[in-house]
Write an enzyme that holds these catalytic residues in place. Structure first.
Site, short mmCIF file in Angstrom:
data_model
loop_
_atom_site.label_atom_id
_atom_site.label_comp_id
_atom_site.label_asym_id
_atom_site.label_seq_id
_atom_site.Cartn_x
_atom_site.Cartn_y
_atom_site.Cartn_z
N ARG A 51 4.61 -5.89 4.42
CA ARG A 51 3.42 -6.65 4.07
C ARG A 51 3.78 -7.98 3.39
O ARG A 51 2.90 -8.81 3.15
CB ARG A 51 2.54 -5.81 3.14
CG ARG A 51 2.04 -4.54 3.81
CD ARG A 51 1.73 -3.43 2.81
NE ARG A 51 0.60 -3.71 1.96
CZ ARG A 51 -0.66 -3.35 2.22
NH1 ARG A 51 -0.94 -2.71 3.34
NH2 ARG A 51 -1.63 -3.64 1.38
N GLU A 92 2.20 -6.59 -2.64
CA GLU A 92 3.61 -6.80 -2.30
C GLU A 92 3.95 -8.27 -2.08
O GLU A 92 5.00 -8.75 -2.51
CB GLU A 92 3.97 -5.97 -1.06
CG GLU A 92 3.93 -4.48 -1.26
CD GLU A 92 2.56 -3.86 -1.11
OE1 GLU A 92 2.42 -2.64 -1.31
OE2 GLU A 92 1.60 -4.61 -0.79
N LYS A 100 -9.13 11.54 -11.33
CA LYS A 100 -8.06 11.96 -10.44
C LYS A 100 -7.57 13.34 -10.87
O LYS A 100 -7.29 13.57 -12.04
CB LYS A 100 -6.91 10.95 -10.48
CG LYS A 100 -5.84 11.19 -9.43
CD LYS A 100 -4.86 10.03 -9.39
CE LYS A 100 -3.82 10.25 -8.29
NZ LYS A 100 -2.88 9.10 -8.18
#
Length: 680
Positions: free
Chosen positions: A406, A378, A290
């Protein structure tokens, strides 16, 4: 060593300017792709230094994106990106380079894949873990129509922790769909990844015996592609022997290939070409870094996920010193939670992969044993919190408002139905700005209000946030606290905490012409508007409701008796929101009020700054003032006995017991006054 951006700006791109489509990309020779990738990476860094966005994720997939578009025949072949943080190179390659300077700006490109923006965006995404399910649907639909095409889902290892990703893998593995899942493994989401899957992927990538043998075999067989494909088909035994365990993905009936270097573009193109010849569900494990190619982003991956403005030459981040400005709401949450946890050993913190974003990291540093990052999950976060509460702990479960969508079933079934003491803190509530429709937290109030047993509150400022968190700690049932992104309005916020009476609002300003009811930080804009209106001779009663549920019925009865003109303001949708709840109360009790509800109307709001979007939706400070002027001009109320003293304009239709007149959106003219309260 930092890239020399001064030199870059003085040197004309050799390849980048020639590529405005994947067809243009295919005209480059394989040996030229490495240089093209370097130019593409420099372009992204230069653009994002002055127009902030998601930097680290996009830098990490430059070579992978180029290889995919070089090998695939997009848009006929379908490329589905998970989340979309990693899709900037994709947008630039697919004809949007000249418009990339508008990325995440009002009226410009979306920061995420968007089907209505380009044929190359096969599926829209803003939340994680959706790519495999969507790609499987595309693959099966194509097969039913007899269309021969490649379908590829690119998913990060962070997004793979989401339950929906496993549901997609399970279903896809049981099908014969021609689907390639590219696992972009950089061991990061926004924060470092957590959980057993992270350790499993690490074991695969660090198995020296397996990788050495695989690399040796692969290299020797490059000149014999048919034999190499045969060896690939025999790979199960090789992997099982060296790893001494079954492969997770192959257990789900995926052909597993990898891991491969995600920054070797020429090798990636060769691998992807070979995989096109293999039918059925396949998974290519790609290792990336990243922030690749920009030293600050590689060394500080968490910070450079979305760094804001920065100097590309020095790596200095700009505009991040607050100089005495009020703190961010999320930091007040983090500091206050630590303070509460020190007082009460029952308190624990939970977040789905957002410890830095929601500032639970503050408590994590001091009390790591009492904080839980559960990954991008979640629903699990809410039900896990319910389990903790069932055993007497007091979990503060912090989830971004739009991500809580969600976990709606978990809130109802696992928390509310059982009356468990879970404190659900919804960060980024309301309009959030440049991330756009996928991230605006505008549905939480309307979604939560119908659920029995919930206490729902929203603080007007940081002091109120602390008081609500303190109040929730001593409660008994489920408690929801929603607050916005960015800086608050109060510098002096470290005050002794107070217990607030449940379901009680407060009068901030007395008045006699009309009533202004607000909830949350929208009350700050409303307070400015009420002050301006007073200077124009319009007397406004302004009340901060504090609680969306239970509503302050005593306060509403007073409003119903004394006023015929009421304005409600909320940073959320008006359909089913707090204004609608006030309307229902007035109608139920027979109060003949005319109510203007300010908030988000029945539409998805695009991306732009928070100030721009509130202006468009008509509930920034000038918009509230306009609504007050319109209501004040009607002069419907006699504050003494509540009798109607003047009739409404008949053009609005006949009066009913409680007619609703939603305020119509409008754009301010350049000369109109602007709210002095700075928005983050």
């Amino acid at each position: 060593m930092l890239l020399s951006f001064t030199a870059m700006q003085e040197t004309q791109y050799k390849y980048l300017d020639k590529v405005d489509s994947p067809d243009d990309l295919k005209r480059l020779r394989a040996g030229e792709l490495t240089q093209y990738c370097a130019e593409l990476r420099r372009f992204i860094i230069a653009q994002l230094s002055s127009n902030p966005g998601h930097l680290g994720s996009s830098l990490g997939v430059v070579e992978l994106t180029v290889a995919l578009h070089y090998v695939l025949n997009t848009p006929d072949d379908k490329l589905v990106w998970d989340v979309g943080h990693q899709a900037y190179a994709h947008k630039i390659i697919t004809g949007r380079r000249d418009r990339f300077c508008t990325n995440r700006k009002l009226g410009g490109l979306s920061g995420f894949p968007k089907m209505g923006e380009s044929l190359y965006d096969a599926f829209g995404a803003g939340h994680s873990s959706t790519s495999i399910s969507a790609a499987l649907g595309i693959a099966i639909a194509s097969a039913r129509r007899g269309e021969k095409r490649e379908v590829v889902a690119v998913i990060g290892d962070g997004a793979l922790t989401g339950g929906l990703a496993f549901e997609g893998l399970n279903n896809a593995g049981a099908s014969n769909a021609n689907l390639l899942v590219v696992l972009n493994d950089n061991r990061m989401s926004i924060d470092p990844n957590v959980g057993a899957l992270k350790e499993y992927l690490l074991n695969i990538t660090t198995s020296k015996r397996y990788n050495q043998a695989k690399h040796h075999t692969w290299t020797r067989l490059e000149r014999f592609p048919k034999l190499r494909r045969t060896i690939q088909k025999m790979g199960n035994a090789l992997k099982g022997g060296f790893l001494q365990q079954s492969n997770l993905f192959e257990s789900l009936n995926f052909r597993y290939f990898g891991p491969v270097d995600g920054h070797n573009v020429e090798q990636l193109t060769r691998v992807l070409k070979d995989l096109k010849e293999i039918p059925g569900p396949k998974l290519l494990h790609v290792l990336t870094v990243k922030g690749k190619g920009y030293q600050p982003a590689e060394e500080h991956q968490r910070t450079w996920h979305a760094p804001g403005l920065f100097n590309p030459e020095t790596g200095e981040r700009l505009g991040h010193t607050r100089n005495g400005a009020p703190p961010r709401y999320q930091d007040v949450f983090g500091e206050t939670l630590l303070e509460l946890a020190r007082r009460d050993e029952r308190i624990v913190g939970i977040t789905p992969a957002m410890p830095t974003g929601c500032s639970l990291s503050i408590m994590m540093e001091q009390m790591p044993e009492r904080c839980f990052d559960v990954g991008i999950a979640e629903g699990h976060a809410v039900t896990f919190s319910a389990g903790l509460a069932a055993q007497g702990l007091v979990p503060y479960c912090n989830i971004y408002s739009s991500f809580m969508q969600r976990a709606y079933d978990n809130v109802i079934h696992d928390v509310a139905l059982q009356g468990l003491h879970v404190v659900m803190c919804l960060d980024r509530a309301g309009l959030v700005g440049e991330d756009g429709a996928t991230h605006h937290g505008v549905f939480d109030l309307a979604a939560m209000l119908p659920v029995p047993g919930l206490t729902i509150a929203s603080p007007m400022d940081e002091v109120e946030l602390r008081n609500l968190m303190f109040t929730a700690a001593s409660g008994e049932g489920p408690f929801v606290i929603r607050y916005p992104r960015g800086n608050g309005v109060t510098r002096d916020w470290r005050r002794p905490m107070e217990t607030l009476p449940l379901g009680r609002g407060r009068i901030l300003r007395e008045g006699k012409d009309l009533a202004l009811l607000t909830i949350g930080p929208a009350g700050n804009d409303a307070a400015w508007a009420a002050e301006q209106a007073a200077g124009e001779g319009i007397s406004v009663l302004h009340a901060d409701l504090r609680f969306a549920k239970p509503l302050d019925e005593g306060l509403l009865h007073r409003i119903g008796r004394e006023f015929r003109r009421v304005i409600t303001v909320e940073d959320g949708v008006v359909n089913g929101g707090v204004g609608a709840a006030v309307l229902a109360f007035m109608n139920r009790h027979g109060y003949p009020c005319r109510i203007t509800m300010l908030g988000v109307e029945d539409r998805f709001v695009a991306h732009g700054t928070v100030a721009q979007l509130k202006e468009m939706c008509g509930y920034d400070a000038p918009g509230i003032l306009r609504a007050i002027r319109e209501a004040g001009a009607e002069r419907l109320t006699s504050p003494i006995d509540g009798r109607v003293t003047e009739q409404a304009d008949t053009a609005d239709g006949p009066d009913t017991d409680c007619a609703v007149y939603p305020f119509r959106n409008g754009i301010k003219s350049p000369g109109q006054e602007r709210n002095e309260t700075k928005q983050d």
